[in-house]
Design a protein around this motif. Structure first.
Motif, PDB file in Angstrom:
ATOM      1  N   PRO A 360      39.959  49.003  31.541  1.00 21.57           N
ATOM      2  CA  PRO A 360      39.648  48.856  29.734  1.00 21.57           C
ATOM      3  C   PRO A 360      38.911  47.380  29.905  1.00 21.57           C
ATOM      4  CG  PRO A 360      42.128  48.855  30.070  1.00 21.57           C
ATOM      5  CD  PRO A 360      40.867  49.589  30.897  1.00 21.57           C
ATOM      6  N   LEU A 361      38.866  46.518  31.141  1.00 22.21           N
ATOM      7  CA  LEU A 361      38.410  45.272  30.981  1.00 22.21           C
ATOM      8  C   LEU A 361      36.940  45.462  31.902  1.00 22.21           C
ATOM      9  CD1 LEU A 361      42.307  43.845  33.182  1.00 22.21           C
ATOM     10  CD2 LEU A 361      41.171  43.454  30.327  1.00 22.21           C
ATOM     11  N   TRP A 362      36.632  46.680  32.343  1.00 23.02           N
ATOM     12  CA  TRP A 362      35.666  46.524  33.083  1.00 23.02           C
ATOM     13  C   TRP A 362      34.421  47.171  32.217  1.00 23.02           C
ATOM     14  CZ3 TRP A 362      37.213  49.463  38.427  1.00 23.02           C
ATOM     15  CH2 TRP A 362      37.846  48.387  39.185  1.00 23.02           C
ATOM     16  N   ASP A 363      32.774  46.874  32.066  1.00 29.15           N
ATOM     17  CA  ASP A 363      32.177  47.287  31.428  1.00 29.15           C
ATOM     18  C   ASP A 363      31.528  48.551  32.372  1.00 29.15           C
ATOM     19  OD1 ASP A 363      30.815  47.076  34.222  1.00 29.15           O
ATOM     20  OD2 ASP A 363      29.450  45.785  34.133  1.00 29.15           O
ATOM     21  N   VAL A 364      30.391  49.284  31.647  1.00 31.42           N
ATOM     22  CA  VAL A 364      30.489  50.691  31.227  1.00 31.42           C
ATOM     23  C   VAL A 364      30.352  50.947  33.086  1.00 31.42           C
ATOM     24  CG1 VAL A 364      29.866  53.091  30.740  1.00 31.42           C
ATOM     25  CG2 VAL A 364      29.867  50.548  29.560  1.00 31.42           C
ATOM     26  N   ALA A 365      29.152  50.146  33.977  1.00 32.68           N
ATOM     27  CA  ALA A 365      28.659  50.400  34.759  1.00 32.68           C
ATOM     28  C   ALA A 365      29.910  50.552  36.146  1.00 32.68           C
ATOM     29  CB  ALA A 365      27.530  49.506  35.294  1.00 32.68           C
TER      30      ALA A 365
ATOM     31  N   THR D  81      46.876  40.076  40.249  1.00 29.42           N
ATOM     32  CA  THR D  81      46.078  40.898  40.313  1.00 29.42           C
ATOM     33  C   THR D  81      46.316  42.576  39.969  1.00 29.42           C
ATOM     34  OG1 THR D  81      44.695  39.385  39.930  1.00 29.42           O
ATOM     35  CG2 THR D  81      43.491  41.575  40.299  1.00 29.42           C
ATOM     36  N   VAL D  82      47.301  42.965  41.641  1.00 31.23           N
ATOM     37  CA  VAL D  82      47.262  44.154  41.894  1.00 31.23           C
ATOM     38  C   VAL D  82      48.080  44.575  40.799  1.00 31.23           C
ATOM     39  CG1 VAL D  82      48.512  44.386  43.053  1.00 31.23           C
ATOM     40  CG2 VAL D  82      47.170  45.254  43.002  1.00 31.23           C
ATOM     41  N   GLY D  83      48.771  43.937  39.491  1.00 26.89           N
ATOM     42  CA  GLY D  83      49.900  43.693  38.160  1.00 26.89           C
ATOM     43  C   GLY D  83      51.147  44.869  38.344  1.00 26.89           C
ATOM     44  N   ASN D  84      51.802  45.888  38.308  1.00 29.02           N
ATOM     45  CA  ASN D  84      53.214  46.118  38.583  1.00 29.02           C
ATOM     46  C   ASN D  84      54.157  44.980  38.353  1.00 29.02           C
ATOM     47  OD1 ASN D  84      55.199  48.054  38.124  1.00 29.02           O
ATOM     48  ND2 ASN D  84      55.081  48.094  41.213  1.00 29.02           N
ATOM     49  N   ILE D 210      41.753  47.137  43.802  1.00 25.74           N
ATOM     50  CA  ILE D 210      43.061  46.171  43.140  1.00 25.74           C
ATOM     51  C   ILE D 210      42.727  45.757  41.127  1.00 25.74           C
ATOM     52  CG2 ILE D 210      42.980  43.162  43.480  1.00 25.74           C
ATOM     53  CD1 ILE D 210      44.112  44.326  45.689  1.00 25.74           C
ATOM     54  N   GLU D 211      41.437  45.439  41.451  1.00 20.52           N
ATOM     55  CA  GLU D 211      42.003  45.161  39.687  1.00 20.52           C
ATOM     56  C   GLU D 211      42.148  46.448  39.217  1.00 20.52           C
ATOM     57  OE1 GLU D 211      39.428  41.583  38.995  1.00 20.52           O
ATOM     58  OE2 GLU D 211      38.121  43.341  38.297  1.00 20.52           O
ATOM     59  N   ALA D 212      41.073  47.434  39.648  1.00 20.68           N
ATOM     60  CA  ALA D 212      41.407  49.231  38.806  1.00 20.68           C
ATOM     61  C   ALA D 212      43.142  49.064  38.742  1.00 20.68           C
ATOM     62  CB  ALA D 212      41.126  50.631  39.577  1.00 20.68           C
ATOM     63  N   VAL D 213      43.827  49.222  39.692  1.00 18.54           N
ATOM     64  CA  VAL D 213      45.056  49.627  40.431  1.00 18.54           C
ATOM     65  C   VAL D 213      45.520  48.520  39.141  1.00 18.54           C
ATOM     66  CG1 VAL D 213      47.413  49.395  41.576  1.00 18.54           C
ATOM     67  CG2 VAL D 213      44.954  50.465  42.176  1.00 18.54           C
ATOM     68  N   GLY D 214      45.428  47.418  39.083  1.00 21.67           N
ATOM     69  CA  GLY D 214      46.194  46.507  38.079  1.00 21.67           C
ATOM     70  C   GLY D 214      45.739  46.680  36.906  1.00 21.67           C
ATOM     71  N   GLY D 281      47.765  41.503  35.152  1.00 24.88           N
ATOM     72  CA  GLY D 281      47.688  42.332  36.406  1.00 24.88           C
ATOM     73  C   GLY D 281      45.646  42.670  35.603  1.00 24.88           C
ATOM     74  N   GLY D 282      45.330  43.084  36.731  1.00 23.83           N
ATOM     75  CA  GLY D 282      43.761  44.091  36.777  1.00 23.83           C
ATOM     76  C   GLY D 282      42.264  42.924  36.078  1.00 23.83           C
ATOM     77  N   ARG D 283      42.912  41.208  36.020  1.00 20.65           N
ATOM     78  CA  ARG D 283      41.728  40.514  36.303  1.00 20.65           C
ATOM     79  C   ARG D 283      42.009  39.532  36.819  1.00 20.65           C
ATOM     80  NH1 ARG D 283      39.280  38.086  30.746  1.00 20.65           N
ATOM     81  NH2 ARG D 283      40.832  36.648  31.060  1.00 20.65           N
ATOM     82  N   GLY D 284      41.631  39.310  38.084  1.00 22.51           N
ATOM     83  CA  GLY D 284      41.460  38.515  39.125  1.00 22.51           C
ATOM     84  C   GLY D 284      40.320  37.623  39.294  1.00 22.51           C
TER      85      GLY D 284
END
Ligand SMILES: Nc1ncnc2c1ncn2[C@@H]1O[C@H](COP(=O)(O)OP(=O)(O)OP(=O)(O)O)[C@@H](O)[C@H]1O
Ligand SMILES: Nc1ncnc2c1ncn2[C@@H]1O[C@H](COP(=O)(O)OP(=O)(O)OP(=O)(O)O)[C@@H](O)[C@H]1O
Ligand SMILES: [Mg+2]
Ligand SMILES: [Mg+2]
Lengths: 521, 332, 346, 335
Positions: A360-365, D81-84, D210-214, D281-284
Motif C-alpha cells: 500500500p505504500l508504493w505506486d502502481v508501477a 524498515t523490514v518491519g515486524n 526489504i520495503e515490501a516485507v516491511g 516498517g515498509g518505508r525507509g
C-alpha cells in the motif's frame, strides 16, 4: 420494549458505499417479532455490511433502520446496540484470547456485577450453552486461546442469548455455524426456534443453504448489494435459492457475455496428454491406493468447491512447491491431504488484495514490477527504462487506467486487482496461480481477463485458478472439485455449470467446512 | 439428523483432561514463582542469614521499588505497548518527592498528579494516532529526565521524614517488606484477575475490537492502563525516595530494561493482555535476586551483565520450546 | 599498581586481616576498570591485611547497587567500600550496613550517608587548580571553552564550581562555550569539533578528566592556530597528544590533572585502619580523607606518556604508608597532598 | 475483445508522470524527508546567526560527525524498515567491540587498515546473524533478542578490552578528518554511502524486498520474496554497518574506548524516525536519515552555544522526537 409494532426490524432503502464499491444498494427487508430469517448471497454480496448498518456499527449512506418501532437514519452509528436489545455475532470472531471463559462471559454480560461477577456471568452463559450445545465440554476456567474455533463460536453464539440487563430482542448471527458440526448445528437451531417462540427475532447469514431451508421462516437473497428476492423457507429448495443468486449471474452474463463455451473447451490448440506435466497432486483414495491428478503445460485448471474445503490450501501448496527458476524441480510438498510436486516457477495472484496482495505504500508501477525485478536488473540495479517499459506493456495489455506513479491505494478496487494480475503475468512464469483473481472486478474487465488468460495458456503458460464464482470456471479446460480437503471430481470446463459444481461440492449431502484455510492465513 | 446426539468433540482421555486441569491451575505465574522460590532457596542455602527477619528485609527491601516498576510496565504491556520511559519517570517522581514536596507539599502533590495526567495523555496519543509506543515513550523518557534535572541539577534534596519512616516501616513481628509484598501482590492480582474491569483491561490488550463490540470504551481502557502504570511508577519513586532519603534524576534508569525483563520472565507476552500480577512480582524477584545469587556464588563482576542477559534468553528460549512442543503435539 | 603496600611493616601484631568487598556502580569505562584492578592488586598482594575480597558491579543501576550492598552485608564482610551510583541513592542501604556493624567507606563518587567514612577527591580544588593555571598562563585574559562531564552529576558540578570561582576573579577571562564530553575522549572530540566553528578565538580549554586528548585532536583537526592551552586529563591519549604538540612547538605550555583510580586502595587501607583501630582513623573530622589528585607538570610529561597505554589513565599505587599519611593530614587539617608526580617504575 | 477500444477514458499512452514544475514542487513538499532537511537547515542557520561566524565550518564539522550516526543509522533503518517490530538495540555494543577489535589489529599501522575494517565488519555481521537467529527462529521480540546479544557483547568487550589495547592506524584517522578545501572527505564518504544505500533500497530488487516485507510480509511471500530471510538479512546488515561505524569512530578519536558506542543506541533509532521513515516498517528514507543525523548532531551544538542547561537539552530532544512522530502522516492510517 415497545410492543406496538409487530416488526422487530424494518430496513428501508439502505445503501452503503466503500470508496468505489457499492456494498449495499437500496436494500429493504423486514423481520417480524419471533421470526428466524436468513440472508443468502455470494461472497461480497453485502450481507455483513447490511448487518453492520443494522446494528449501528457502521454508518450507511442512506435509508432508515427501525428497531422495535424506534426509527433512526441509517447514516448514524449506535454506540451501544446491546442497550437496544440488539446482539451480534460477527463473522470474524471477537473473543479475547487472553481471557478465561467466565471472564469472557462477563464482558458480554453487563448484568454480571459485584463480587460474584464471574460466577453470575458463567451461570448465565452456561444456562444457554447447555441447552444450545448439549455436551459442549467447555469449562469456565479454560482460556479462550486454548479452545478450538468451534467452541469459541459456541461461546459467541450463546453469549448473544443470555438475559443480561437488556434482554435480547434482535439477534444477528453472521455465519455462526461455519465451524460447527452437524449435531451442534441442529441443537443450535432447535434452541433458536425455542427463543423465537418467546419473541426473540433472529437474522442469520450462512452459505449452508439447507440449514436455512430447514430451520428458518423466510430467506432474503442478496446479490451485489441488492436484496433481490424473498422466499418462504417452506417452499424453497436449494435450487430455488441458487437460482435466485445465479439468476443475477445469468443476467449479467447477458450484459457482458462470457466467451461462449465452444471457444473455451474445444477450439485452440489445447494441450494433449503428450505435453509435459507441470503439477502433480497426489491424494490417498478411498480404497487406500493413491489417486494422482496431473496438470499439463498450457492447461487452465479450475479449483472449485465450497469455501473452506481445501482448494485454497492446495493452491498455496502448489505455490510453495514451485521452484524459483523456470523449468527447475523442487522436492514435493506435503499438506494434510496432498503431496504436491511442481516443475518450474510460478506467480501468484491473490484475491485478498488488502492482506495478501498490494503494497500500500508504493505506486502502481512499483507494485507491478515487484515480482519481475529479476529480469529487470543489470549489475544488481533495476533498469528504470526496462521497468517503465514493462509497466507500460502491462498497462496496455490489461487496460489499466490512471497514472503509474499514483499510489496504488488511490485506484479503485477492481483496478488494483488488475495491477496485481499484471504483477503476476509480467513474471512470465511457467505457472500462473490465481486465487479468486476477479474479486471486485467488473464484468467487462472480467471478460478481458478471461481472454488474456486464454492467451497466456495458448503461449504455454499453465494456469491454476481457484474461484468462488462458479460461472467463471467455464473458462477452464478442467475443473477439480474439492470437498473436505480432497478432490472429489474432475469435470471439463464445459460441464462446469453453477449447478453441477454446487451439486458436486455438496456431494448430495451437507458437510461442515473444515478449518483448513484458517491454518494458512 | 437428531438433536440428541450429545458429543460435539471426541471425548478427552483422562490424562489429557488432567493435563488441561493442571495447565489452568498452574497458570503463567507458576514457572516464575517456582524460579523465584528456587533462587531464594539457593540463597538461603548459601547464606542462612537470608532467611532471618533482618536478612529478609535486607534482601527484599531494595526490590520493592523494582516490583512497583515491573507492575507499572506490566500494565503497559497488558495494553499491548512497551514503556521505555518508566525509568526516567520514576526518577522524576523521586526528584519531586525529595525537592518539591519538602518545600510545598501541595505543589508537589499537584505535580505528581500532573505526571499521571501526562501519562494518560500519552496513552490517548498512542491509541488515537496509532503511534508506536516504543518511540513515543523513548522520546518522553528524555523529557522526564530533563525536567528532573531542571528541578534538581545534581543529586540531593531531602525526603521528608514521614515518607522515610513510612517506607522503612518494619514491625518486628513480620518484616515490613513481607507486608508490602503481600498487600501489593494480592491487591493487584485481585484487581487484574478477580475484578470485572480488570478482565476488560486485559481483554482490551488482546482484542480491542472485541471488547469495543461488547460495549466497552477502548480508549478508556487504554487510559486506565496508562494511569495505573503512572501510579505504580509514582509508588516506585516513593519507595526509592524513602529508601534513599534523597533525590537523583538518574536513579531508576536501569529499571527500563529490568522491568520489561521482569514482566516477560513473569509469564507476560508482548501480544498484549497476557499478563499476571503474581507472575510479574515473581518475575521482578527473579531478575532482582539473580544478581544477588550470582554475587553469592561468586560470579565475576564483569560477567554479571552477560549472565543476566543469558538468563533472559534462556527463559524465552525455554518458553518458545514449550510452545513449539505444544503446537507439535496439537497437530499430531 | 603492583607492589602496593607490601613493604608496610607497621606490624600485624594484634591486628587482624579484614574481609572486604568493593561495590562498584559501573565498570564500563577505563577509569573504573583501573580502579577495580587497583583494589584487587592491593588486596591480593597483602594477605596479611586482607583475608578475603570480592568485587561486585551493579552495571549502571543504583537500586541494584543498594541491593548488592545489602547482600554483601549478609555475606558477612567486615568492610564494604563503595564507588557510589549517586550521593543519595545508597544511603538507606549504607545505613543498614552500618547498623549491623559493617565498616562502610565510600570513595570517589560519594554517598552522603552520615555513618559512612569517605575517601574523597577534592573536585572543587581540581577546578580551582586548572583554572588558576589557565589564568596564569593567559595572563588573566582570554576566551575559555569548558568541556564538562555529564549533566546532572556531582563531579561535574564541583569542578565547574571550583573553576568558575577562580575565573570570576579575572573579569577578562570569559567562558565562550560549554560542551558535555561525558568524560569520554571520543565524545569530547566530537562535541568540541562541532562547536569550534561558531566560537571566537579560544585561548584556553578547561576539562574534567579523560577528555583532553579528544579535545586536543579536535583543535588540531580544525587547524586552529595558535593552539589554545588545553588542560589535559591524565589519559595516555591526551599525554601523547601533548608530547607531539610540544615536539613541534616547544613553547606550548599546559598541564594535566585528574583523579587517580588507585583511590580504591586508599579506601581499602582506611577500612583496615578503622577495623583495627589504627592511626586514630575513627577520629577523622567529617569522617573524610582526601585522596590526592595527580597533577602532571610539563617535566614529568614524557615519562608518563611512555608509561601509559593509549586508553590508560595515570595513577600511582597507594601504599599503606601513603594512606596513613593522608589520614594524618586530614586529622591535622593539612592541605590536600599532591601525589608523587612520577610514574611507578616497573 | 473489443472493450479496450470502447472505453473512452482509457489512457494507454501515459502511464508515466508529466514532470511539470508544479508536480515536482508538490512532490518535494510532500516528501517525508522534508521536515528533517528544513529542521537541519534551520538549526544550522540558527547556530550561524547566534554565533555570527563559521557557517561553512559548522555544517562541515557537523556532517563529519553525523557520518558515524549515518552509518549506524542506515543499518538501523533497514531493520526498522523490514518491519515486524524490528529494532536493533545491539548496535552500540557492536560499535564498541568492533572498535577494540579493529584497533588491536591495526595497532597503529597503516598496513593493517583493510584487515582491521574487515574483522570489525565481520564481528558485526556475526552479532547480527545471532540476533536474526534469535528473532526469526526462536521467535523472540526484536527488542529482547537484540538486547540480549548486546549484553553478551558488552561482557565480551569488558573482558577482552582488559587484555589488549590498540591504536587506530594514522592514515585511517587522517581519512576521517581530512578536508579538501571546505569539503570534509569523510563527510563526502558519508554522503556517498548514504546515496549507495538509497540506491540499494530503492533501485535493487533486494531493497524493494526489504520495503515490501516491511509493508506486508504475507503479500511479499506471495510475490516470490521470503520474509524471514529478508528480515534476517537486515539484522546482519545492521551489525555490519555498526561494525564499520565503530572502526571509523575509533579512527576518528585515535583509538577505542569503552563508552564509544553508548550514545548511538537510541540516537540511531531517533534519526530513522526523524528522517521520515515509518517506524512500523515498509518505508525507509535514507536522505531523511542523513538530514536527521546532521540535525541531531547540530542540535546539541545549538544547545551548547546558547548555553542551554543539560535539562533543557534533554527535554528538547525528547519533545522533538515525539512531535515529529505525532505530526507525521501515517500513509496507512486513513484506510
Ligand atoms: N471496510 C470496508 N472497506 C471497503 N470495502 C469494504 C469494507 N467492508 C466491506 N467492503 C466491501 O463491501 C462488499 C460487501 O462486503 P460484505 O462483507 O458485506 O460481503 P458479504 O456478503 O458478507 O460476503 P461474505 O459472504 O464473503 O462474508 C465487498 O465488496 C467488500 O469488499
Ligand atoms: N483517492 C483517490 N485519489 C486519486 N484518484 C482516485 C482516488 N479514488 C479513485 N481515483 C481514481 O478515480 C477513478 C475512478 O475510480 P472508481 O473507484 O470510481 O472506479 P470504478 O469505476 O469503481 O472502478 P472498478 O470497477 O474497477 O472498481 C479511477 O481512475 C481511480 O484511479
Ligand atoms: Mg469499483
Ligand atoms: Mg460477510
Amino acid at each position: 420494549m415497545s410492543d406496538q409494532s409487530p416488526d422487530t426490524l424494518v430496513v428501508q432503502g439502505v445503501s452503503k458505499r466503500f470508496g468505489s464499491t457499492l456494498a449495499v444498494n437500496d436494500a429493504s427487508f423486514t423481520v417480524r417479532r419471533g421470526e428466524l430469517i436468513g440472508i443468502a448471497g455470494h461472497n461480497g454480496a453485502g450481507k455483513s455490511t447490511i448487518l453492520k448498518v443494522v446494528n449501528g456499527t457502521i454508518a450507511g449512506d442512506s435509508g432508515t433502520v427501525t428497531v422495535n418501532g424506534i426509527a433512526r437514519s441509517a447514516d448514524t452509528t449506535v454506540a451501544h446496540p446491546e442497550k437496544l436489545g440488539v446482539r451480534t455475532v460477527y463473522q470474524e470472531l471477537s473473543l479475547c484470547a487472553s481471557l478465561r471463559v467466565d471472564e469472557t462471559a462477563a464482558i458480554f454480560d453487563h448484568s454480571a456485577r459485584g463480587l460474584s461477577w464471574r460466577s453470575t456471568a458463567w451461570h448465565n452463559l452456561r444456562t444457554v450453552l447447555d441447552e444450545m450445545f448439549p455436551g459442549h465440554g467447555i469449562r469456565k476456567d479454560a482460556k479462550i486461546s486454548e479452545l478450538s474455533i468451534a467452541r469459541r463460536q459456541m461461546i459467541e453464539c450463546a453469549s448473544t442469548m443470555i438475559d443480561s440487563t437488556v434482554r435480547p430482542a434482535l439477534v444477528i448471527l453472521d455465519e455462526p455455524t461455519s465451524s460447527l458440526d452437524a449435531a451442534s448445528t441442529a441443537s443450535f437451531y432447535a434452541y433458536l426456534k425455542k427463543r423465537a417462540a418467546e419473541g426473540v427475532s433472529v437474522i442469520i447469514t450462512t452459505h449452508r443453504l439447507h440449514e436455512m431451508i430447514d430451520n428458518l421462516s423466510r430467506i432474503y437473497v442478496m446479490r451485489d448489494g441488492q436484496v433481490l428476492s424473498e422466499q418462504r423457507a417452506e417452499g424453497a429448495t436449494k435450487e430455488s435459492i441458487v437460482t435466485a443468486m445465479g439468476l443475477a449471474a445469468h443476467e449479467s452474463s447477458r450484459v457482458a457475455p462470457i466467451a461462449d463455451s465452444s471457444t473455451v473447451t474445444t477450439t485452440d490448440a489445447r494441450p494433449t496428454t503428450a505435453s509435459e506435466v507441470i503439477v502433480r497432486l497426489e491424494q490417498p483414495g478411498d480404497d487406500g491406493a493413491s489417486e494422482v491428478f496431473e496438470i499439463r503445460k498450457g492447461e487452465i485448471i479450475g479449483f472449485a468447491g465450497l469455501e473452506g474445503h481445501g482448494q485454497l490450501l492446495a493452491l498455496e501448496a502448489v505455490y510453495r512447491a514451485s521452484a524459483r527458476r523456470s523449468g527447475a524441480v523442487r522436492a514435493p510438498r506435503r499438506t494434510a491431504h496432498h503431496a504436491v510436486s511442481v516443475t518450474g516457477d510460478s506467480a501468484y495472484v491473490s484475491g485478498d488484495r488488502g492482506v495478501r496482495g498490494i503494497f500500500p505504500l508504493w505506486d502502481v508501477a512499483t507494485n507491478i514490477s515487484f515480482s519481475s525485478l529479476g529480469k529487470l536488473t543489470a549489475g544488481g540495479l533495476v533498469k528504470p527504462k526496462a521497468e517503465a517499459a514493462l509497466v507500460h506493456e502491462w498497462y496496455s495489455r490489461l487496460g489499466i487506467k490512471g497514472q503509474s506513479t499514483d499510489p496504488i491505494t488511490s485506484l479503485s478496487g477492481g483496478t488494483q486487482q488488475k495491477a496485481l494480475m499484471a504483477r503476476a503475468m509480467a513474471v512470465g512464469s511457467d505457472l500462473l496461480l490465481l486465487e479468486d483473481p476477479t474479486r471486485g472486478v467488473d464484468q467487462a474487465t472480467k471478460s478481458e481477463v478471461y481472454e488474456l488468460l486464454r492467451g497466456q495458456a495458448a503461449e504455454g503458460q499453465t494456469i491454476v485458478w481457484y474461484s468462488t464464482e462458479n460461472e467463471e470456471l467455464r473458462n477452464c479446460d478442467r475443473v477439480f472439485v474439492f470437498r473436505v480437503g480432497k478432490i472429489v471430481a474432475t469435470i471439463t470446463g464445459a460441464d462446469a455449470t453453477e449447478d453441477a459444481v454446487i451439486a458436486l461440492s455438496f456431494g448430495g449431502q451437507d458437510v461442515a467446512p473444515i478449518d483448513l484455510e484458517g491454518a494458512v492465513r | 439428523m437428531t438433536t440428541t446426539q450429545p458429543v460435539t468433540e471426541p471425548p478427552r482421555s483422562l490424562g489429557q483432561a488432567a493435563r488441561e486441569r493442571l495447565g489452568t491451575a498452574f497458570g503463567p505465574w507458576f514457572l516464575p514463582t517456582l524460579a523465584a522460590v528456587i533462587i531464594f532457596g539457593l540463597m538461603v542455602a548459601l547464606r542462612p542469614l537470608v532467611a532471618s527477619p533482618t536478612g529478609l528485609n535486607l534482601v527484599l527491601a531494595p526490590l520493592i521499588p523494582l516490583i512497583f516498576a515491573v507492575l507499572a510496565q506490566m500494565f503497559i504491556i497488558a495494553a499491548g505497548d512497551i514503556d521505555l520511559g518508566i525509568g526516567s519517570f520514576i526518577g522524576l517522581a523521586n526528584v519531586v518527592i525529595a525537592v518539591i514536596i519538602p518545600d510545598s507539599p501541595v505543589a508537589g502533590i499537584l505535580f505528581l498528579i500532573g505526571m499521571v495526567v501526562a501519562y494518560a495523555a500519552m496513552g490517548v496519543l498512542i491509541a488515537v494516532r496509532g503511534l508506536p509506543s516504543i518511540v513515543v515513550t523513548l522520546g518522553m523518557s528524555f523529557v522526564w529526565l530533563g525536567v528532573a534535572i531542571l528541578i534538581l541539577p545534581t543529586p540531593g534534596g531531602v525526603v521528608p521524614e514521614g515518607i522515610v519512616s513510612f517506607v522503612r516501616f518494619n514491625p518486628q513481628v513480620v518484616p515490613g517488606v513481607i507486608i508490602v509484598l503481600t498487600v501489593v501482590t494480592v491487591a493487584v492480582a485481585l484487581f487484574l484477575s478477580r475484578s470485572k474491569y480488570g478482565a476488560v483491561l486485559r481483554g482490551s490488550g488482546s482484542n480491542a475490537e472485541g471488547v469495543r463490540r461488547a460495549g466497552w470504551s477502548v480508549i478508556r481502557a487504554k487510559v486506565s492502563l496508562y494511569v495505573l502504570a503512572a501510579v505504580f511508577g509514582l509508588l516506585s519513586g516513593l519507595y526509592l525516595s524513602g529508601q534513599t532519603g534523597g533525590g537523583d534524576p538518574y536513579i531508576a534508569q536501569s529499571y527500563v530494561l529490568l522491568s520489561i525483563a521482569g514482566v516477560i520472565v513473569g509469564g507476560g507476552s508482548f501480544k498484549g493482555g497476557e499478563v499476571s500480577a503474581v507472575g510479574a512480582v515473581a518475575g521482578a524477584l527473579v531478575v532482582g535476586l539473580l544478581g544477588s545469587l550470582l554475587q553469592f556464588i561468586g560470579v565475576q563482576s564483569s560477567f554479571q551483565a552477560a549472565a543476566q542477559g543469558l538468563v533472559l534468553v534462556l527463559v524465552l528460549v525455554l518458553r518458545a520450546l514449550v510452545n513449539w512442543i505444544q503446537k507439535v503435539r496439537r497437530t499430531l | 599498581g603492583t607492589d602496593a603496600g607490601s613493604t608496610g611493616d607497621t606490624g600485624t601484631d594484634g591486628v587482624k586481616p579484614i574481609k572486604i568487598a568493593l561495590s562498584n556502580y559501573f565498570n564500563g569505562n577505563i577509569w573504573r576498570k583501573q580502579m577495580e584492578a587497583s583494589f584487587e592488586a592491593t588486596a591480593k598482594a597483602n594477605p596479611d591485611y586482607v583475608s578475603d575480597f570480592k568485587v561486585v558491579n551493579s552495571d549502571g543501576s543504583a537500586p541494584q547497587q543498594a541491593q548488592q550492598i545489602q547482600s554483601l552485608v549478609l555475606e558477612g564482610y567486615d568492610a564494604i567500600i563503595i564507588d557510589a551510583a549517586s550521593p543519595t541513592a545508597l544511603n538507606g542501604a549504607i545505613q543498614e550496613a552500618c547498623d549491623v556493624g559493617v565498616t562502610v567507606v565510600v570513595f570517589d563518587s560519594l554517598a552522603t550517608a552520615d555513618c559512612a567514612y569517605k575517601v574523597a577527591f577534592d573536585y572543587e580544588t581540581y577546578g580551582e587548580v586548572e583554572a588558576q593555571f589557565l589564568a596564569d598562563q593567559l595572563g588573566g585574559k582570554g576566551n575559555v571553552l569548558f568541556v564538562r562531564g555529564i549533566a546532572g552529576i556531582t563531579v561535574d558540578d564541583d569542578i565547574y564550581r571550583g573553576a568558575t570561582s577562580v575565573l570570576s576573579k579575572y573579569p577578562d577571562m570569559k567562558i565562550v562555550g560549554e560542551v558535555y564530553g561525558e568524560f569520554t575522549e571520543s565524545t569530547a572530540q566530537q562535541e568540541v569539533a562541532k562547536i569550534l566553528p561558531s566560537l571566537p578565538q579560544v585561548d584556553g580549554v578547561l576539562t574534567e578528566g579523560n577528555d583532553g586528548g579528544g579535545t586536543l585532536d579536535a583543535f588540531l583537526q580544525a587547524g586552529t592556530s595558535p593552539l589554545p592551552v588545553i588542560i589535559q586529563g591524565n589519559s595516555g591519549q591526551g599525554l601523547e597528544g601533548w608530547v607531539k604538540v610540544a615536539q613541534e612547538n616547544p613553547d606550548y605550555k599546559t598541564m594535566s590533572i585528574s583523579s587517580q583510580p588507585s583511590i580504591s586502595s586508599t579506601a581499602l587501607w582506611l577500612s583496615w585502619m578503622l577495623i583495627n583501630d589504627q592511626n586514630d582513623a575513627s577520629t577523622l573530622p567529617d569522617k573524610t580523607v582526601y585522596a590526592p589528585l595527580l597533577i602532571i607538570p610539563e617535566e614529568n610529561r614524557d615519562a608518563w606518556a611512555d608509561a601509559l597505554d593509549y586508553t590508560q589513565i595515570a595513577e600511582n599505587p597507594t601504599t599503606l604508608e601513603q594512606a596513613q599519611s593522608y589520614v594524618k593530614s586530614a586529622i591535622d587539617g593539612d592541605p590536600v597532598l599532591q601525589d608523587e608526580p612520577l610514574p611507578p617504575t616497573s | 475483445m473489443t472493450n479496450l477500444e470502447t472505453r473512452p477514458e482509457t489512457t494507454l499512452s501515459a502511464p508515466t508522470t508529466n514532470r511539470t514544475a508544479g508536480t515536482v514542487a508538490l512532490r518535494v513538499l510532500k516528501h517525508p524527508a522534508l521536515p528533517a532537511f528544513v529542521g537541519m537547515i534551520a538549526i544550522w542557520l540558527a547556530i550561524g546567526a547566534i554565533a555570527g561566524r563559521g557557517l561553512v565550518e559548522t555544517i562541515s564539522a557537523g556532517i563529519i560527525i553525523a557520518t558515524f550516526l549515518v552509518i549506524v543509522g542506515i543499518g538501523q533503518l533497514f531493520v526498522i524498515t523490514v518491519g515486524n517490530g524490528g529494532i536493533d538495540l545491539s548496535v552500540s555494543y557492536v560499535m564498541t567491540l568492533s572498535a577494540f577489535l579493529a584497533c588491536q589489529i591495526m595497532a597503529g599501522n597503516d598496513a593493517n587498515i583493510a584487515t582491521g575494517i574487515i574483522v570489525a565488519v565481520i564481528a558485526g555481521v556475526v552479532a547480527g546473524a545471532v540476533s536474526a537467529a534469535l528473532i526469526e527462529f526462536v521467535g523472540m521480540p526484536p527488542l529482547v533478542g537484540t538486547l540480549a546479544v548486546g549484553f553478551a557483547l558488552q561482557t565480551i568487550t569488558l573482558i577482552y578490552s582488559g587484555s589488549v589495547v590498540g591504536v587506530a592506524s594514522p592514515a585511517l584517522s587522517d581519512f576521517t578528518t581530512a578536508q579538501i578545501g571546505p569539503f570534509p572527505i569523510f563527510g563526502i564518504v558519508g554522503i556517498v554511502i548514504a546515496v549507495a544505500f538509497a540506491v540499494i533500497l530503492k533501485r535493487t530488487s533486494y531493497g524493494r524486498r526489504i520495503e515490501a516485507v516491511g509493508q506486508k510480509p504475507v503479500a511479499a511471500s506471495f510475490a516470490n520474496a521470503r520474509p524471514a530471510l529478508i528480515r534476517a538479512s537486515a539484522y546482519v546488515l545492521s551489525g555490519g554497518m555498526a561494525g564499520l561505524a565503530g572502526v571509523f569512530l575509533a579512527a576518528y578519536s585515535g583509538g577505542p574506548s569503552l563508552g564509544l558506542g553508548t550514545s548511538y543506541q537510541l540516537a540511531s533509532i531517533a534519526v530513522v524516525v526523524l528522517g521520515g521513515s515509518l517506524i512500523a516498517g515498509g518505508r525507509g528514507i535514507i536522505s531523511g536519515l542523513w538530514a536527521g543525523a546532521v540535525l541531531l548532531t547540530l542540535l546539541t551544538t545549538l544547545a551548547n552555544i546558547t548555553r542551554l542547561s543539560g535539562g533543557w537539552q534533554f527535554i528538547i530532544q525528547g519533545a522533538l522526537i515525539v512531535l515529529v512522530l505525532a505530526l507525521s502522516r501515517n500513509p496507512l492510517a486513513r484506510r
